[in-house]
Design a protein around this motif. Structure first.
Motif, PDB file in Angstrom:
ATOM      1  N   LYS A 155       0.831  -1.199   0.000  1.00  9.25           N
ATOM      2  CA  LYS A 155       0.000   0.000   0.000  1.00  9.25           C
ATOM      3  C   LYS A 155       0.867   1.251   0.000  1.00  9.25           C
ATOM      4  O   LYS A 155       1.699   1.454   0.889  1.00  9.25           O
ATOM      5  CB  LYS A 155      -0.908   0.014   1.233  1.00  9.25           C
ATOM      6  N   SER A 160      -2.858   4.726  -0.522  1.00  9.51           N
ATOM      7  CA  SER A 160      -3.013   3.267  -0.401  1.00  9.51           C
ATOM      8  C   SER A 160      -3.177   2.529  -1.724  1.00  9.51           C
ATOM      9  O   SER A 160      -3.707   1.416  -1.756  1.00  9.51           O
ATOM     10  CB  SER A 160      -4.205   2.920   0.521  1.00  9.51           C
ATOM     11  N   ALA A 162      -1.764   0.278  -4.837  1.00 10.86           N
ATOM     12  CA  ALA A 162      -0.775  -0.805  -4.837  1.00 10.86           C
ATOM     13  C   ALA A 162       0.476  -0.382  -5.591  1.00 10.86           C
ATOM     14  O   ALA A 162       0.408   0.057  -6.742  1.00 10.86           O
ATOM     15  CB  ALA A 162      -1.376  -2.059  -5.467  1.00 10.86           C
TER      16      ALA A 162
END
Length: 219
Positions: A155, A160, A162
């Protein structure tokens, strides 16, 4: 002269034929010498030279340095079984050790130790996504070289998204807002992120890689 025919019934008083293969011995027991039915040698204990030649044809030096093929194979099988038993015991002890460690870590509020992968599953320059410490906590493991491994939370510390490892460039890239993190340290190098990625501590045990904790940093 009357026709006299021999009585077909054997005379029970006649001597018993000592030959064990004669028809007169069929069905009889207890008349053979006790050593006649001596037990045969076990298959593993029958002496056979490596060249299969009989004992009287073997050279003199083989008597001083005998090599008994069946016995040698028997020893190999025995040693192999011993190895399997010891390996099983070691694996069992190792699993109990991990269970005990995880119990203590939970009591202290620490994440448990968890196996991530084997070294053979992640060659140098490749990466692997895994979950730690929870089943919904995605992390990324990167093998930088033959000996160097790093792992981070996937995160991005901005919003957050990817992050994606790019080992060839030495960075972790967040495509949402073009954020970049240093692959060796997890520190932000470009874009909106200001905090480093949480680092997953690793430990290699034999050929297996274990996650042992999470290091969260603010700077």
């Amino acid at each position: 002269m009357p026709d006299v025919r021999p009585d077909p019934r054997p005379d029970p008083r006649r001597p018993i034929d000592p030959a064990i293969n004669s028809p007169g011995r069929e069905g009889l027991t207890g008349t053979a010498p006790a050593n006649l039915y001596a037990p045969a040698a076990e298959r593993e204990q029958i002496t056979i030279a490596p060249d299969f030649a009989p004992a009287d044809a073997q050279p003199a030096w083989r008597q001083d340095f005998p090599i008994d093929w069946p016995q040698d194979l028997y020893v190999e099988r025995r040693d192999f079984m011993k190895f399997l038993v010891l390996t099983s015991v070691a694996l069992t002890v190792g699993q109990f050790w991990i269970v005990g460690q995880n119990w203590l870590r939970r009591r202290r509020g620490l994440p448990e130790v968890r196996r991530v992968a084997s070294l053979s599953e992640i060659p140098p320059g490749s990466s692997l996504v895994f979950q730690y410490p929870g089943e919904l906590d995605n992390c990324v493991l990167v093998r930088l070289s033959e000996r160097d491994l790093v792992a981070y939370s996937q995160k991005c510390t901005h919003l957050s998204c990817a992050v994606i490892p790019e080992p060839e460039n030495g960075v972790l890239h967040c495509p949402c807002h073009e954020g970049f993190f240093d692959l060796r340290t997890g520190d932000p190098t470009a874009g909106p992120p200001r905090r480093p990625l949480p680092r997953i501590t690793l430990e290699v045990r034999g050929q297996d890689i274990y996650a042992t904790g999470v290091e969260t940093r603010t700077t």
